[in-house]
Write an enzyme that holds these catalytic residues in place. Structure first.
Site, short mmCIF file in Angstrom:
data_model
loop_
_atom_site.label_atom_id
_atom_site.label_comp_id
_atom_site.label_asym_id
_atom_site.label_seq_id
_atom_site.Cartn_x
_atom_site.Cartn_y
_atom_site.Cartn_z
N LYS A 173 0.85 -1.19 0.00
CA LYS A 173 0.00 0.00 0.00
C LYS A 173 0.89 1.23 0.00
O LYS A 173 1.46 1.61 1.01
CB LYS A 173 -0.89 0.01 1.25
CG LYS A 173 -2.17 0.70 1.04
CD LYS A 173 -2.48 2.07 1.53
CE LYS A 173 -1.79 3.08 2.29
NZ LYS A 173 -1.82 4.40 1.65
N GLY A 226 6.95 5.11 7.97
CA GLY A 226 6.08 6.29 8.03
C GLY A 226 6.25 6.99 9.35
O GLY A 226 7.28 6.86 10.02
N THR A 228 5.73 8.24 13.33
CA THR A 228 5.75 7.53 14.60
C THR A 228 4.33 7.26 15.12
O THR A 228 4.04 6.18 15.63
CB THR A 228 6.59 8.33 15.63
OG1 THR A 228 7.95 8.33 15.14
CG2 THR A 228 6.57 7.72 17.01
N THR A 230 1.58 6.84 13.38
CA THR A 230 0.97 5.76 12.60
C THR A 230 1.58 4.43 13.03
O THR A 230 0.87 3.43 13.13
CB THR A 230 1.20 5.99 11.09
OG1 THR A 230 0.95 7.35 10.78
CG2 THR A 230 0.31 5.10 10.25
N GLU A 248 9.78 1.49 10.59
CA GLU A 248 10.79 2.52 10.33
C GLU A 248 10.09 3.86 10.46
O GLU A 248 9.25 4.20 9.62
CB GLU A 248 11.37 2.37 8.91
CG GLU A 248 12.06 1.05 8.64
CD GLU A 248 13.33 0.87 9.44
OE1 GLU A 248 13.89 1.86 9.95
OE2 GLU A 248 13.76 -0.29 9.58
N CYS A 282 13.68 11.12 6.30
CA CYS A 282 13.67 10.74 7.73
C CYS A 282 15.05 10.95 8.34
O CYS A 282 15.18 11.13 9.54
CB CYS A 282 13.21 9.30 7.88
SG CYS A 282 14.13 8.15 6.86
N GLU A 385 9.32 16.41 15.03
CA GLU A 385 9.77 16.26 13.64
C GLU A 385 8.98 17.22 12.74
O GLU A 385 7.75 17.16 12.69
CB GLU A 385 9.55 14.82 13.18
CG GLU A 385 10.16 14.54 11.82
CD GLU A 385 9.85 13.15 11.30
OE1 GLU A 385 8.72 12.67 11.49
OE2 GLU A 385 10.75 12.53 10.70
P1 NDP Z 1 2.33 8.34 7.56
O1 NDP Z 1 2.62 7.58 8.79
O2 NDP Z 1 1.23 9.34 7.58
O3 NDP Z 1 1.99 7.35 6.36
C1 NDP Z 1 2.83 6.30 5.95
C2 NDP Z 1 1.99 5.26 5.24
O4 NDP Z 1 1.08 4.69 6.16
C3 NDP Z 1 1.15 5.83 4.12
O5 NDP Z 1 1.03 4.87 3.10
C4 NDP Z 1 -0.19 6.04 4.81
O6 NDP Z 1 -1.25 6.09 3.91
C5 NDP Z 1 -0.23 4.81 5.68
N1 NDP Z 1 -1.13 4.91 6.83
C6 NDP Z 1 -1.60 6.01 7.46
N2 NDP Z 1 -2.41 5.67 8.49
C7 NDP Z 1 -2.44 4.31 8.52
C8 NDP Z 1 -3.08 3.35 9.35
N3 NDP Z 1 -3.87 3.72 10.37
N4 NDP Z 1 -2.88 2.05 9.10
C9 NDP Z 1 -2.09 1.65 8.09
N5 NDP Z 1 -1.46 2.51 7.25
C10 NDP Z 1 -1.63 3.83 7.47
O7 NDP Z 1 3.71 8.98 7.14
P2 NDP Z 1 3.97 9.95 5.93
O8 NDP Z 1 3.50 9.33 4.66
O9 NDP Z 1 3.43 11.29 6.31
O10 NDP Z 1 5.57 9.96 5.87
C11 NDP Z 1 6.33 10.80 6.64
C12 NDP Z 1 6.87 10.09 7.87
O11 NDP Z 1 7.58 8.93 7.49
C13 NDP Z 1 7.85 10.93 8.63
O12 NDP Z 1 7.59 10.85 10.02
C14 NDP Z 1 9.19 10.29 8.33
O13 NDP Z 1 10.15 10.50 9.30
C15 NDP Z 1 8.82 8.86 8.18
N6 NDP Z 1 9.82 8.14 7.41
C16 NDP Z 1 10.64 7.24 8.06
C17 NDP Z 1 11.66 6.60 7.37
C18 NDP Z 1 12.56 5.61 8.05
O14 NDP Z 1 13.19 4.84 7.34
N7 NDP Z 1 12.64 5.58 9.36
C19 NDP Z 1 11.91 6.89 5.95
C20 NDP Z 1 10.99 7.83 5.38
C21 NDP Z 1 9.98 8.43 6.10
P3 NDP Z 1 -1.79 7.55 3.40
O15 NDP Z 1 -0.71 8.19 2.67
O16 NDP Z 1 -2.94 7.22 2.58
O17 NDP Z 1 -2.18 8.29 4.66
#
Ligand code: NDP
Length: 483
Positions: A173, A226, A228, A230, A248, A282, A385
């Site tokens: 997804k 994504g 923290t 989430t 991650e 990130c 962040e």
């Molecule tokens: P989100 O947590 O909002 O979303 C990440 C993914 O999870 C998206 O596909 C999102 O879908 C999906 N999602 C959201 N809510 C749910 C749920 N309840 N259940 C299952 N899936 C869900 O993060 P962002 O997309 O805003 O990305 C930014 C964040 O990612 C930052 O905090 C960044 O630091 C982190 N990140 C971490 C990395 C690492 O390797 N540690 C690398 C890159 C980013 P949708 O888009 O439809 O909401």
């Protein structure tokens, strides 16, 4: 208007409910395509397709699985210009970055894991002269893979490649904000003849189809990148179901510059680590700590270099800073700049949307690279962040003080240390609580190394052997060798 489709059971399908979401080009602020708003029924179909494909794929010889993945890598490489352009339009990132980092890394991800599975070994233990134990590693079934919008194909392929290489099937997804390259990857996989159901890609909203994937009882493995919050939500659901999860998550990464460092190198890379991908990485060095003796001169040069960054149309090859991913995210970043001022910070450059954008980009979601000084390490701006082109700069007196500040957040993803003193570098590498420590470099990645975060930056590790282990289940086989 172009409509993206789900990839389920080897076919490109409309969502069953017929619902779509708008997909906006953040550099111009206009809708450029529509993406399926998939529901539980689409997810169910995808899980069924992946479940049906598992018995055959998991017993396909490694060499054959490897050939499929290598073919996918070659095809991505051949399509690099189209994929890079699609990534720019979906995310607002500059062409220079998409074409040099995002898409080449997707190619490397597939190649790396396609070949890694040809060189694995498993442990065996002789128990005195009584028994031989060996470890059998089997794929775990259907893997659920959820990725964010900042590095869309790069991070999605970082999950898909090891999951499939080790013999799992997958339901992925991608972020609903940046689904285009995932949709192009589906076409690549179909054209490569990847068996139906081995990879399924379902588009839609996180709290809807993402959550349905997390709670699906036939998906025992979840790899998530994504935010923290989430990640916390996913743990709440997956924990009681005893799923295997890798998370991650976010970061608030310290970047430490000592007076004895090669300051030209430290300067160039500190600018790069603060602002690459508009700070939406990130691993961004978003908290810059500079040793007191050189603080004023380094800060002056840092601001001067930041001012030189070319903000503009992502499709212009000269552009270094593109747009942020969405209007909502732009507003979030701008609200943190206002908060910084309320907390007593000084905005030394940037601070708002740029004024001289090309006509095409006037309605885009841009924020100038912003440098802020004068904030204490405990301020909210230094704790939370921001995930945008905003860096704070602080002086430090000595090692003990800077270690305390570096470790003084809820996060622990990465840190950079700039010094010529090797003994100090080793000392700090040990004392700083982060999953990755870069000494005199930033974002120098080797795909074999463990990658992940400590504290609220994540659980588990990806990369190399760690990923091969994560996506397989170890089973010990004990054979008695003597009576
Ligand atoms: P989100 O947590 O909002 O979303 C990440 C993914 O999870 C998206 O596909 C999102 O879908 C999906 N999602 C959201 N809510 C749910 C749920 N309840 N259940 C299952 N899936 C869900 O993060 P962002 O997309 O805003 O990305 C930014 C964040 O990612 C930052 O905090 C960044 O630091 C982190 N990140 C971490 C990395 C690492 O390797 N540690 C690398 C890159 C980013 P949708 O888009 O439809 O909401």
């Amino acid at each position: 208007m172009k409509r993206l489709r789900n990839y389920i059971g080897g076919e490109l399908l409309e969502p069953l409910g017929g619902d779509y979401l708008d997909n906006v080009d953040p550099a111009v602020g206009r809708i450029h395509s529509r993406v399926p708003r998939s529901g539980d029924d689409d997810l169910q179909r995808a899980v069924e397709a992946a479940t049906a494909a598992f018995p055959e794929w998991s017993t396909t010889p490694a060499e054959e699985r490897s050939r499929f993945l290598l073919d996918i890598a070659d095809r991505i490489e051949r399509e690099l210009p189209a994929l890079a352009q699609a990534e720019c339009v979906a995310t607002g990132k500059p062409w220079s970055l998409a074409s040099s980092l995002d898409i080449p890394r997707a190619v490397s991800n597939f190649r790396f894991f396609a070949t890694a599975i040809l060189h694995t070994q498993s442990e065996s233990h002789m128990t005195d002269h009584r028994a031989l134990n060996y470890t059998l590693r089997r794929p775990r079934g259907v893997a659920g893979l959820i990725s964010p919008w900042n590095l869309p194909l790069y991070l999605l392929s970082w999950k898909i490649a090891p999951a499939l290489a080790t013999g799992n099937t997958a339901v992925a997804k991608p972020s609903e904000l940046t689904p285009t390259t995932a949709s192009l990857l589906a076409e690549v996989c179909r054209d490569a003849g990847l068996p139906a159901g081995v990879l399924n890609i379902v588009h839609g909203l996180g709290p809807e189809v993402g959550a349905a994937l997390v709670r699906h009882p036939s998906v025992p493995t979840l790899s998530f990148t994504g935010g923290t919050e989430t990640g916390r939500e996913i743990s709440r659901t997956a924990g009681p179901m005893f799923k295997k999860i890798a998370l991650e998550l976010g970061g608030k990464n310290p970047n430490l510059v000592f007076a004895d460092a090669d300051l030209d190198e430290a300067l160039a890379n500190s600018v790069r680590s603060a602002f690459s991908n508009q700070g939406q990485v990130c691993l961004s060095g978003s908290r810059l700590f500079v040793e007191q003796d050189i603080y004023d001169s380094f800060l002056e040069r840092f601001v001067a270099e930041t001012r030189k960054l070319r903000v503009g149309d992502p499709l212009d090859e000269q552009t270094q800073q593109g747009a942020l991913v969405s209007r909502e995210h732009q507003e979030k970043v701008l609200s943190y700049i206002r908060l910084a001022e309320e907390e007593g910070g000084r905005v030394l450059c940037g601070g708002g949307p740029p004024e001289d954008l090309p006509r095409r980009c006037r309605d885009g979601f841009f924020v100038e690279p912003t440098v802020i000084s004068g904030l204490g390490p405990a301020s909210r701006v230094n704790q939370e962040e921001i995930f945008g082109p905003v860096v704070t700069v602080m002086p430090f007196r000595d090692e003990n003080e800077v270690v305390e500040h570096a470790n003084g957040t809820a996060y622990g993803l990465s840190a950079s240390i700039w010094t010529r003193d090797l003994a100090r570098a080793h000392r700090l590498a040990e004392r700083i609580d982060c999953g990755t420590i870069w000494i005199n470099c930033w974002l120098l990645r080797d795909l074999r190394v463990p990658f992940g975060g400590m504290k609220q930056s994540g659980v588990g590790r990806e990369g190399g052997e760690e990923a091969l282990r994560f996506f397989t289940e170890p089973k010990n086989v004990c054979i008695r060798t003597s009576a």
